[in-house]
Design an enzyme around this catalytic site. Structure first.
Site, PDB file in Angstrom:
ATOM      1  N   HIS A  55       0.841  -1.195   0.000  1.00 43.93           N
ATOM      2  CA  HIS A  55       0.000   0.000   0.000  1.00 43.93           C
ATOM      3  C   HIS A  55       0.879   1.247   0.000  1.00 43.93           C
ATOM      4  O   HIS A  55       2.115   1.156  -0.027  1.00 43.93           O
ATOM      5  CB  HIS A  55      -0.979  -0.018   1.174  1.00 43.93           C
ATOM      6  CG  HIS A  55      -0.328  -0.130   2.531  1.00 43.93           C
ATOM      7  ND1 HIS A  55       0.531   0.837   3.027  1.00 43.93           N
ATOM      8  CD2 HIS A  55      -0.400  -1.084   3.484  1.00 43.93           C
ATOM      9  CE1 HIS A  55       0.938   0.481   4.237  1.00 43.93           C
ATOM     10  NE2 HIS A  55       0.404  -0.697   4.536  1.00 43.93           N
TER      11      HIS A  55
ATOM     12  N   HIS B 225       3.995   1.563   2.180  1.00 40.38           N
ATOM     13  CA  HIS B 225       5.176   0.840   1.696  1.00 40.38           C
ATOM     14  C   HIS B 225       5.830   1.609   0.551  1.00 40.38           C
ATOM     15  O   HIS B 225       7.047   1.801   0.522  1.00 40.38           O
ATOM     16  CB  HIS B 225       4.785  -0.555   1.180  1.00 40.38           C
ATOM     17  CG  HIS B 225       4.043  -1.379   2.202  1.00 40.38           C
ATOM     18  ND1 HIS B 225       2.959  -2.146   1.880  1.00 40.38           N
ATOM     19  CD2 HIS B 225       4.231  -1.536   3.520  1.00 40.38           C
ATOM     20  CE1 HIS B 225       2.521  -2.761   2.964  1.00 40.38           C
ATOM     21  NE2 HIS B 225       3.274  -2.403   3.978  1.00 40.38           N
TER      22      HIS B 225
ATOM     23  N   CYS C  35      -0.187  -9.902  20.947  1.00 41.44           N
ATOM     24  CA  CYS C  35      -0.990  -9.503  19.775  1.00 41.44           C
ATOM     25  C   CYS C  35      -0.357 -10.127  18.541  1.00 41.44           C
ATOM     26  O   CYS C  35       0.793  -9.835  18.205  1.00 41.44           O
ATOM     27  CB  CYS C  35      -1.034  -7.985  19.618  1.00 41.44           C
ATOM     28  SG  CYS C  35      -1.810  -7.524  18.044  1.00 41.44           S
TER      29      CYS C  35
ATOM     30  N   CYS D 241       0.529  -7.487  15.793  1.00 42.98           N
ATOM     31  CA  CYS D 241       1.755  -6.715  16.060  1.00 42.98           C
ATOM     32  C   CYS D 241       2.952  -7.641  16.211  1.00 42.98           C
ATOM     33  O   CYS D 241       4.090  -7.181  16.178  1.00 42.98           O
ATOM     34  CB  CYS D 241       1.663  -5.928  17.358  1.00 42.98           C
ATOM     35  SG  CYS D 241       0.377  -4.697  17.436  1.00 42.98           S
TER      36      CYS D 241
ATOM     37  N   CYS E   2      -6.024  -5.290  21.463  1.00 41.59           N
ATOM     38  CA  CYS E   2      -4.861  -4.498  21.047  1.00 41.59           C
ATOM     39  C   CYS E   2      -5.313  -3.078  20.721  1.00 41.59           C
ATOM     40  O   CYS E   2      -6.300  -2.889  20.012  1.00 41.59           O
ATOM     41  CB  CYS E   2      -4.226  -5.147  19.823  1.00 41.59           C
ATOM     42  SG  CYS E   2      -2.963  -4.119  19.081  1.00 41.59           S
TER      43      CYS E   2
ATOM     44  N   HIS F  83      -4.791  -2.687  16.790  1.00 41.23           N
ATOM     45  CA  HIS F  83      -5.603  -3.475  15.862  1.00 41.23           C
ATOM     46  C   HIS F  83      -7.024  -3.710  16.326  1.00 41.23           C
ATOM     47  O   HIS F  83      -7.856  -4.190  15.564  1.00 41.23           O
ATOM     48  CB  HIS F  83      -4.926  -4.828  15.588  1.00 41.23           C
ATOM     49  CG  HIS F  83      -3.643  -4.689  14.857  1.00 41.23           C
ATOM     50  ND1 HIS F  83      -2.433  -4.576  15.510  1.00 41.23           N
ATOM     51  CD2 HIS F  83      -3.384  -4.592  13.538  1.00 41.23           C
ATOM     52  CE1 HIS F  83      -1.487  -4.438  14.623  1.00 41.23           C
ATOM     53  NE2 HIS F  83      -2.021  -4.441  13.417  1.00 41.23           N
TER      54      HIS F  83
ATOM     55  N   LYS G 156      -6.776   8.467   9.860  1.00 41.86           N
ATOM     56  CA  LYS G 156      -5.926   7.345   9.503  1.00 41.86           C
ATOM     57  C   LYS G 156      -6.505   6.674   8.261  1.00 41.86           C
ATOM     58  O   LYS G 156      -7.728   6.605   8.122  1.00 41.86           O
ATOM     59  CB  LYS G 156      -5.983   6.352  10.664  1.00 41.86           C
ATOM     60  CG  LYS G 156      -4.654   5.800  11.047  1.00 41.86           C
ATOM     61  CD  LYS G 156      -4.774   4.921  12.240  1.00 41.86           C
ATOM     62  CE  LYS G 156      -3.948   3.683  11.969  1.00 41.86           C
ATOM     63  NZ  LYS G 156      -3.818   2.790  13.042  1.00 41.86           N
TER      64      LYS G 156
ATOM     65  N   LYS H 130      -9.024   0.442   5.469  1.00 42.11           N
ATOM     66  CA  LYS H 130      -9.959  -0.152   4.527  1.00 42.11           C
ATOM     67  C   LYS H 130     -11.380   0.044   5.022  1.00 42.11           C
ATOM     68  O   LYS H 130     -12.304   0.209   4.231  1.00 42.11           O
ATOM     69  CB  LYS H 130      -9.636  -1.625   4.349  1.00 42.11           C
ATOM     70  CG  LYS H 130      -8.324  -1.772   3.621  1.00 42.11           C
ATOM     71  CD  LYS H 130      -8.041  -3.171   3.198  1.00 42.11           C
ATOM     72  CE  LYS H 130      -6.740  -3.160   2.398  1.00 42.11           C
ATOM     73  NZ  LYS H 130      -6.297  -4.470   2.024  1.00 42.11           N
TER      74      LYS H 130
HETATM   75  N1  MSP Z   1       7.758  -6.209   9.038  1.00 43.74           N
HETATM   76  C1  MSP Z   1       7.782  -5.061   9.828  1.00 43.74           C
HETATM   77  C2  MSP Z   1       9.062  -4.295   9.644  1.00 43.74           C
HETATM   78  C3  MSP Z   1      10.290  -5.078   9.909  1.00 43.74           C
HETATM   79  S1  MSP Z   1      11.716  -4.160   9.560  1.00 43.74           S
HETATM   80  C4  MSP Z   1      12.950  -5.074  10.122  1.00 43.74           C
HETATM   81  C5  MSP Z   1       6.605  -4.162   9.462  1.00 43.74           C
HETATM   82  N2  MSP Z   1       6.060  -4.372   8.268  1.00 43.74           N
HETATM   83  S2  MSP Z   1       4.787  -3.586   7.668  1.00 43.74           S
HETATM   84  O1  MSP Z   1       4.412  -4.255   6.463  1.00 43.74           O
HETATM   85  O2  MSP Z   1       3.784  -3.437   8.649  1.00 43.74           O
HETATM   86  O3  MSP Z   1       5.311  -2.213   7.178  1.00 43.74           O
HETATM   87  C6  MSP Z   1       5.287  -1.216   7.983  1.00 43.74           C
HETATM   88  C7  MSP Z   1       5.880   0.031   7.364  1.00 43.74           C
HETATM   89  O4  MSP Z   1       4.907   0.712   6.581  1.00 43.74           O
HETATM   90  C8  MSP Z   1       6.242   0.904   8.531  1.00 43.74           C
HETATM   91  O5  MSP Z   1       7.414   1.632   8.293  1.00 43.74           O
HETATM   92  C9  MSP Z   1       5.043   1.802   8.606  1.00 43.74           C
HETATM   93  O6  MSP Z   1       5.319   3.008   9.221  1.00 43.74           O
HETATM   94  C10 MSP Z   1       4.717   1.983   7.139  1.00 43.74           C
HETATM   95  N3  MSP Z   1       3.358   2.457   6.981  1.00 43.74           N
HETATM   96  C11 MSP Z   1       2.199   1.776   7.180  1.00 43.74           C
HETATM   97  N4  MSP Z   1       1.145   2.635   6.993  1.00 43.74           N
HETATM   98  C12 MSP Z   1       1.619   3.855   6.679  1.00 43.74           C
HETATM   99  C13 MSP Z   1       1.043   5.083   6.310  1.00 43.74           C
HETATM  100  N5  MSP Z   1      -0.262   5.272   6.267  1.00 43.74           N
HETATM  101  N6  MSP Z   1       1.887   6.084   5.972  1.00 43.74           N
HETATM  102  C14 MSP Z   1       3.241   5.928   5.930  1.00 43.74           C
HETATM  103  N7  MSP Z   1       3.817   4.785   6.261  1.00 43.74           N
HETATM  104  C15 MSP Z   1       3.041   3.777   6.747  1.00 43.74           C
HETATM  105  O7  MSP Z   1       6.262  -3.324  10.261  1.00 43.74           O
END
Ligand code: MSP
Length: 693
Positions: free
Chosen positions: A18, A21, A137, A140, A161, A164, A317, A320
């Site tokens: 998304h 990422h 959780c 998380c 949580c 979540h 925030k 979905k």
């Molecule tokens: N797998 C762990 C990270 C391990 S690193 C050794 C993880 N993965 S995640 O798929 O949840 O990705 C999270 C990343 O996406 C985080 O850096 C998080 O801040 C970012 N984002 C998720 N939603 C976001 C927004 N709405 N805006 C910006 N970044 C966001 O955590």
């Protein structure tokens, strides 16, 4: 050695990519390109975090093995990185790291073994076996302390949580512990280096977290609870805690614990890294990770930099459930990669939360890119084509023409604009190096405005009418062209495609990718060189058209979509979620927030100039029928809708679309690539206004 290593987090392989990422990848990509441009050998890592209970569960739901599940999600990530120009083939990342790589297993086991042998600063074993009991959780992938969960309403129920909103699992089992509590002082002294954790506000949070006292960290789970993980060396009944495994990817990727990888990349060569992370995962990176490294005697990261979250235009925030997520498909369909990159880097003040909406994106693209840099480039190049026979003119105004030039409003002093751009370049580079992209771009846009003003003041179109002013005209255009060259170099890391396009249109050889912005010198464009074919780099975006298409087409909701007549929106999500299995659940209370009513279509007609939209009056048992727009006109004739029973989301905030207010949303399934809508209906008789529960 002059090297640099930048990482994004590695993303969980249980849900599809998304905007969050994409964003960190764009930031890392811009940083990496900026370094490479300066001649610094750079390694850029992104990838996926593929172990743990969540992935195991997602796989189970989808009827796949965990590895198949990971492969499936990775295919979406690699599709995204290719579409958005972030993969190796487009000059982006150097590795798409996966924690299921055999070399990672080797490396992470090596790190574990080292820590097992280590003593903490207080002289105790860094890892010990104990017993853990706590609320865990799954989403998380961590145990929650009392202030991190919501106490249950009914006694006996599990807490939920806070992130979540899902019930926690009571976990009690044998576990290995990392003696984090012995690392507080070592961590606090690491934080003394002001740039280590950024921004300052986040650094302060981390410091007070550590000062508040650290608890030892459970770093393994019994294989019987979590089998999908790296086995603990010497004790295969345990698998490693997924964060221990995941964080270690940053060093295994470049060769820690594996000869071959070490030869191919080089741990000593690239470590330490700059870690870019979202603020929500800062603690893992700024507390746990450095203490693992301290224990293993490995140098700490260069820096850990936390960015904010993207919120919707109303500051909510993205989720979905609210239907306000930005769809990558829509971004890719309607916007160039450079436009998206520019928006991301310009709009989010790095470190703070930012707001992302399609409308804001279109507005910025039109004002800053189409009317800004794009227009400066096309007007300059078009005038060079027209007045200078498509050749770069001389930048000099002969002595005897200076007075005349001055009299007609031309600033004859070349250093005015050259000095301005040199100063802006200095600011740009400084801000960019500090990851203050928004400020860096402001500095670049001050150049756009300045050069625009220079052109407007000099009025080349008037100069062109006077043979005596020919050289003055040439000098003005030379300065504009030279400014464009500088801008292409400065902006290359942010907008690589557009920079290269403008570079080529200027007739320059090579690529801005290989010009160090700090070494730019004014006046290096060669007089007489032929310019390339002039083409608009940032065409204007038709806001009304794009917004209508996004709202009514298959490509899911807009920022206003919580209230949009978007029949296919929830369904497209559902289809995608199904593909990987439902990975998060909502409470019945969440569902109860959506007021679904039986409605009957009283009238239906097409909306002029919007081939997807139907305008309907729908009786949902209220005094007045609702006026509702739905993007179904390509599949449902208006006449066929009249009299039909439909399901209406009755409590969506009304929203205007094509000048009509839509007072609700028709529910439909959606399938196939174009998201073909199929309206939900009833086979039995049911009164209008009946609520769906
Ligand atoms: N797998 C762990 C990270 C391990 S690193 C050794 C993880 N993965 S995640 O798929 O949840 O990705 C999270 C990343 O996406 C985080 O850096 C998080 O801040 C970012 N984002 C998720 N939603 C976001 C927004 N709405 N805006 C910006 N970044 C966001 O955590």
């Amino acid at each position: 050695m002059n090297t640099f290593y930048v990482t994004t987090p590695i993303y969980y392989a249980n849900s599809l990519p998304h905007l969050g990422h994409l964003y960190t990848m764009i930031v890392a990509d811009a940083v990496a390109r900026g370094k490479r441009q300066r001649g610094i050998e750079t390694f850029f890592l992104t990838g996926t975090d593929e172990h743990g209970i969540n992935i195991e569960r997602a796989a189970q739901k989808a009827g796949r093995t965990p590895k198949e599940q990971a492969d499936y999600v990775v295919s979406y990530f690699t599709k995204m990185t290719s579409e958005f120009g972030l993969d190796t083939a487009h000059g982006g990342y150097d590795i798409f790291m996966r924690t299921t790589e055999p070399f990672h297993y080797e490396g992470v086991s090596e790190l574990w073994r080292r820590i097992v042998k280590a003593k903490t600063p207080k002289g105790r074993d860094a890892i010990y076996k104990g017993h853990y009991e706590g609320w865990f959780c799954a989403a998380c992938a961590e145990y929650k302390t009392e202030d991190e969960y919501q106490k249950p309403k009914n006694e006996g129920d599990p807490p939920t949580c806070l992130i979540h909103d899902t019930p926690l699992d009571r976990v009690s089992e044998e576990s290995y512990f990392f003696r984090l509590s012995d690392y507080d002082e070592a961590l606090l002294s690491a934080y003394e280096k002001p740039d280590f954790v950024r921004p300052e506000s986040r650094r302060n949070e981390v410091i007070s977290f550590v000062r508040g006292g650290l608890q030892d960290l459970s770093v393994s789970r019994l294989k019987s609870s979590v089998s999908w993980g790296v086995p603990v060396p010497g004790d295969p009944e345990h698998t490693m805690y997924v964060w221990f495994d995941a964080l270690t990817n940053y060093i295994t990727a470049i060769g820690f614990g594996n000869e071959e990888r070490q030869k191919a990349v080089g741990f000593e060569k690239f470590w330490p890294a700059l870690h870019l992370v979202g603020k929500d995962i800062l603690r893992f990176h700024a507390v746990y990770w450095p203490s693992f490294l301290l224990a293993a005697g490995i140098e700490l990261p260069r820096a850990i930099v936390a960015h904010g979250m993207w919120l919707d235009p109303n500051g909510r925030k993205m989720s979905k459930t609210l239907g306000n997520v930005i769809e990558l498909d829509a971004l890719h369909r309607y916007f160039s990669n450079d436009t998206i990159r520019y928006f991301c880097l310009r709009e989010m003040v790095f470190g703070q939360d930012g707001r992302f909406g399609y409308e804001g994106l279109i507005d910025r693209a039109n004002s800053d890119l189409a009317s800004g840099w794009g227009n400066l480039s096309s007007r300059t190049l078009t005038m060079i084509a027209r007045y200078c026979d498509s050749r770069i003119p001389s930048g000099l105004i002969p002595e005897d023409k200076l007075l005349l030039a001055k009299r007609t409003g031309v600033d004859t002093d070349e250093t005015t604009v050259a000095g301005f751009i040199e100063h802006a370049r200095h600011q740009f580079v400084q801000h960019f190096d500090n990851l203050a992209f928004s400020k860096a771009l402001e500095a670049a846009w001050s150049v756009v405005a300045r050069v625009d003003k220079m052109i407007t003041d000099a009025k080349p179109w008037d100069l062109a009418k006077d043979e005596n002013q020919k050289q003055t005209l040439g000098a003005v255009l030379y300065r504009a062209a030279e400014s464009l060259r500088w801008l292409s170099v400065m902006l290359y890391p942010v907008m690589p495609e557009a920079s290269l396009a403008i570079w080529k249109q200027l007739g320059l050889g090579g690529s801005p990718a290989r010009v160090d912005p700090t070494e730019l010198k004014w006046g290096e464009q060669k007089e007489g060189a032929a310019i390339g074919e002039v083409q608009p780099v940032f065409p204007r975006l038709d806001k009304a058209k794009i917004m209508a298409e996004i709202s009514s087409g298959a490509s899911t909701p807009t920022e206003a979509a919580a209230a949009a007549p978007e029949p296919s929106a929830p369904v497209v999500h559902a289809t995608q979620a199904d593909a990987v299995g439902v990975t998060s659940f909502i409470e019945i209370d969440d569902f109860a927030k959506v007021d679904l009513r039986v409605g009957q279509v009283l009238s239906a007609e097409r909306v002029p100039k919007a081939d997807k939209l139907l305008l309907m009056k729908v009786d949902i048992g209220e005094e007045q029928p609702r006026q509702i727009l739905a993007g179904i006109a390509q599949y449902y004739e208006p006449e066929k809708m009249i009299g039909r029973k439909v399901v209406i989301v009755a409590n969506l905030k009304p929203r205007k679309l094509r000048g009509f207010e839509s007072q609700g949303m028709v529910v439909a399934a959606s399938y196939g690539e174009e998201g073909r809508p199929v309206i939900a209906t009833f086979t039995e008789d049911v009164p209008n206004g009946a609520r769906l529960k």
